[in-house]
Motif scaffolding. Structure first.
Motif, PDB file in Angstrom:
ATOM      1  N   TRP A 238       4.919   1.745  -4.198  1.00 17.95           N
ATOM      2  CA  TRP A 238       4.090   2.423  -3.782  1.00 17.95           C
ATOM      3  C   TRP A 238       3.907   3.826  -4.545  1.00 17.95           C
ATOM      4  CZ3 TRP A 238       5.785   7.886  -3.759  1.00 17.95           C
ATOM      5  CH2 TRP A 238       4.978   8.636  -2.527  1.00 17.95           C
ATOM      6  N   MET A 239       4.791   3.533  -5.597  1.00 15.68           N
ATOM      7  CA  MET A 239       4.243   4.897  -6.720  1.00 15.68           C
ATOM      8  C   MET A 239       3.221   4.273  -7.257  1.00 15.68           C
ATOM      9  SD  MET A 239       8.206   5.242  -8.498  1.00 15.68           S
ATOM     10  CE  MET A 239       9.236   7.494  -7.797  1.00 15.68           C
ATOM     11  N   TRP A 240       2.743   2.982  -7.738  1.00 14.49           N
ATOM     12  CA  TRP A 240       1.738   2.353  -8.053  1.00 14.49           C
ATOM     13  C   TRP A 240       0.526   2.622  -7.901  1.00 14.49           C
ATOM     14  CZ3 TRP A 240      -1.659  -1.755  -7.043  1.00 14.49           C
ATOM     15  CH2 TRP A 240      -2.653  -1.694  -8.342  1.00 14.49           C
ATOM     16  N   GLU A 241       0.388   2.885  -5.898  1.00 12.92           N
ATOM     17  CA  GLU A 241      -0.637   2.856  -5.636  1.00 12.92           C
ATOM     18  C   GLU A 241      -0.651   4.269  -5.486  1.00 12.92           C
ATOM     19  OE1 GLU A 241       1.001   1.739  -1.958  1.00 12.92           O
ATOM     20  OE2 GLU A 241       0.038  -0.463  -2.475  1.00 12.92           O
TER      21      GLU A 241
ATOM     22  N   GLY B 293      -0.724  -9.225  -4.283  1.00 14.36           N
ATOM     23  CA  GLY B 293      -1.096 -10.216  -4.995  1.00 14.36           C
ATOM     24  C   GLY B 293      -2.433  -9.250  -5.620  1.00 14.36           C
ATOM     25  N   LYS B 294      -1.548  -8.279  -5.810  1.00 15.69           N
ATOM     26  CA  LYS B 294      -2.484  -7.826  -7.060  1.00 15.69           C
ATOM     27  C   LYS B 294      -2.024  -7.992  -8.180  1.00 15.69           C
ATOM     28  CE  LYS B 294      -3.372  -3.719  -4.006  1.00 15.69           C
ATOM     29  NZ  LYS B 294      -2.881  -2.845  -2.915  1.00 15.69           N
ATOM     30  N   GLU B 295      -2.734  -7.964  -9.412  1.00 15.01           N
ATOM     31  CA  GLU B 295      -2.181  -8.668 -10.313  1.00 15.01           C
ATOM     32  C   GLU B 295      -1.490  -8.061 -11.047  1.00 15.01           C
ATOM     33  OE1 GLU B 295      -3.384 -12.537 -12.507  1.00 15.01           O
ATOM     34  OE2 GLU B 295      -2.673 -12.684 -10.584  1.00 15.01           O
ATOM     35  N   LYS B 296      -2.063  -6.688 -11.529  1.00 23.26           N
ATOM     36  CA  LYS B 296      -1.903  -5.800 -12.375  1.00 23.26           C
ATOM     37  C   LYS B 296      -0.286  -5.116 -11.572  1.00 23.26           C
ATOM     38  CE  LYS B 296      -4.087  -2.037 -13.632  1.00 23.26           C
ATOM     39  NZ  LYS B 296      -5.863  -1.699 -13.843  1.00 23.26           N
ATOM     40  N   LEU B 297       0.239  -5.498 -10.666  1.00 20.13           N
ATOM     41  CA  LEU B 297       1.522  -4.655  -9.954  1.00 20.13           C
ATOM     42  C   LEU B 297       2.613  -5.952 -10.236  1.00 20.13           C
ATOM     43  CD1 LEU B 297       1.920  -2.638  -8.299  1.00 20.13           C
ATOM     44  CD2 LEU B 297       1.199  -4.254  -6.312  1.00 20.13           C
TER      45      LEU B 297
ATOM     46  N   SER C 188       8.321  -6.685 -11.072  1.00 18.60           N
ATOM     47  CA  SER C 188       9.053  -7.285 -11.995  1.00 18.60           C
ATOM     48  C   SER C 188      10.128  -6.869 -12.395  1.00 18.60           C
ATOM     49  CB  SER C 188       8.490  -8.327 -12.901  1.00 18.60           C
ATOM     50  OG  SER C 188       8.164  -9.056 -12.075  1.00 18.60           O
ATOM     51  N   SER C 189       9.191  -5.710 -13.427  1.00 18.38           N
ATOM     52  CA  SER C 189      10.841  -4.907 -13.938  1.00 18.38           C
ATOM     53  C   SER C 189      11.671  -4.024 -12.548  1.00 18.38           C
ATOM     54  CB  SER C 189       9.622  -4.369 -15.023  1.00 18.38           C
ATOM     55  OG  SER C 189       8.969  -4.135 -15.484  1.00 18.38           O
TER      56      SER C 189
END
Lengths: 250, 249
Positions: free
Chosen positions: A237-240, B165-169, B174-175
């Motif tokens: 959610w934070m990334w989005e 499915g978002k690659e950059k995510l 993982s972290s």
């Protein structure tokens, strides 16, 4: 903007390397991982079978079933939760190896994480998975040897250590490892580290105060599920919402 | 742990538990572990090169794996003493090389002997109760092996679902999983007492400082030794706290 740079970097190297990883490496690992782990299930009965065949000792079926049910009630949930929770970190080969060789949180995960840091590859990428495979293999060689030698010989040496140091090695090495690995990952994502720690602390407190007792069994499994998957969902959610970014892989 | 107790009286079943036959019976499964590690290592090395990882990176990965394993393996060895005293050398060695950790094996063995009303450390545990403990540890450990053997190829789906499915995510997911898992481990340690909390905090701080120096000056060997150093310093701080202030909770 550094993000677009990373994009092209990844795209350049990743097409062919991803092919190698997905079409060559992963199928090989899945094939042999399944075979070796299933073989290990059978061979792990070695001592039990030796007790039966060499010494003629077979416990009554009832006792074995009773013991198994108690163990399953206590640990059964971890059979599923642990592989699922550690998989994103261990990767495919790491999952086969770590669950075959045990000592995951105190030995395999720290080794894999430290190796990824020093080889400068990112967790969760094919390159990260290769490096963690190598590091876990190295750690297996080390601990099999050390424990083998130890079981034969070093036992008396350790018993000669003062009780304070035996207790210290037993109690304080592991927390130091936990703190160090948490710090290593928290360096890249301090906000996510804060979220994870808060969630885990809140859940542990709820558990200690007995607020989770309405759940079946000893609800420690809820603490780990909420800590791992809660942190994942909030990080997503934070990334989005643009609150966190992957570190530059320089 | 009962380190201060006098040596445990030699138990009747210990002759069997430490016999040559039991040592021999553990060799096949330990060989499988080593065999798997060997073939995975070979393949990862070859494919890693093809994927553009440098010799330097692969060697660093291996070296760091070895260095970082020594400390925890010594810690496991210490924990193993409790198992050696109760189920004998061969079974202790096998259980801690395959599948297990002291945190699982000791309770599992206890649940085994408890079927006959014994508790680990009792002087008169029967051979049958001992055998039940061995069965209990063995059967209990197969759960993880079966799930990993049969479930691993399907776990990617679960992960992709979470990552959408978002690659950059993926590195973030993982972290985050790692941070969540270790947050769970370390709150357990914090709850255990003041010295443990000190070890956690100092281990983390030392790691932060060393990695920062390593990054700034680009010192590779420092990265390889960072975890080992953090462990030792954290251990020492734990001891100092235990001796000086004890535990406040």
């Amino acid at each position: 903007m550094s993000e677009s740079e990373i994009d092209t970097n990844v795209a350049d190297g990743s097409d062919s390397s991803k092919d190698v990883y997905e079409n060559d490496f992963v199928p090989y690992i899945n094939k042999w991982g399944r075979r070796t782990n299933l073989l290990a299930v059978a061979l792990s009965f070695g001592p039990a079978v030796a007790l039966l065949t060499v010494f003629g000792i077979l416990p009554p079926t009832q006792a074995v079933i009773g013991a198994f049910i108690s163990v399953a009630a206590t640990y059964g949930i971890f059979w599923l939760v642990e592989p699922l929770s550690y998989y994103p970190v261990l990767g495919i080969p790491g999952t086969y190896m770590a669950f075959l060789s045990g000592n995951i949180s105190n030995l395999r995960l720290p080794c894999a994480a430290a190796a990824q840091e020093s080889a400068d590859v990112q967790t969760g990428t094919p390159q990260g998975s290769i490096i963690s495979t190598i590091a876990i293999a190295a750690s297996i060689a080390v601990n099999t040897t050390l424990l083998g030698v130890g079981a034969f010989a070093l036992v008396s040496a350790f018993q000669a250590l003062p009780a304070l140091w035996q207790n210290a090695l037993d109690s304080y090495l592991v927390p130091a490892v936990f703190g160090a690995i948490f710090a290593q990952f928290g360096r890249d994502y301090p906000k996510v580290a804060g979220v994870g720690f808060t969630l885990a602390l809140a859940m542990t407190t709820l558990l200690e105060l007995g607020f989770l007792n309405f759940l079946p069994g000893y609800p420690l499994y809820v603490v780990i599920i909420v800590s791992v998957f809660g942190t994942i969902l909030i990080a997503r959610w934070m990334w989005e919402n643009g609150m966190i970014h992957p570190p530059d892989d320089s | 742990m009962e380190w201060c107790e006098p040596p445990i009286a030699v138990l009747a079943y210990m002759d069997i538990a430490n016999s040559r036959w039991l040592w021999l019976s553990t060799l096949p499964v330990v060989s499988v572990v080593l065999f798997q590690a060997a073939i995975f290592l070979r393949r990862a090395w070859a494919d890693g090169k093809e994927m553009g990882l440098s010799d330097e990176q692969l060697k660093t990965g291996f070296k760091t794996g070895v260095i970082s394993a020594i400390g925890p393996a010594v810690a496991v060895l210490v924990g193993m003493l409790a198992l050696i005293a109760t189920v004998g050398g061969p079974v202790a060695w096998m259980r801690l090389t395959v599948i297990g950790s002291v945190a699982f094996e000791l309770p599992a063995a206890e649940l085994g002997v408890s079927q006959f009303g014994y508790s680990l450390g009792d002087g008169d545990i029967s051979e049958t109760a001992y055998a039940t403990a061995v069965w209990s540890m063995t059967l209990g450990g197969t759960g993880w092996l079966l799930v990993s053997a049969l479930g691993t190829p399907h776990m990617e789906k679960a992960r992709q679902k979470l990552g959408n499915g978002k690659e950059k995510l993926i590195p973030i997911i993982s972290s985050a999983a790692m941070l969540g898992a270790f947050a769970y481990f370390l709150t357990g340690e914090v709850a255990a007492g003041t010295p443990e909390t000190g070890s956690v905090a100092v281990g983390g701080l030392v790691m932060l400082v060393l990695l920062r120096i390593a990054d700034k000056r680009d010192i590779q060997w420092l990265r390889e030794w960072a975890l080992g150093t953090a462990m030792i310093v954290g251990l020492l701080v734990g001891v100092v706290l235990q001796v000086t202030v004890g535990s406040w909770w």
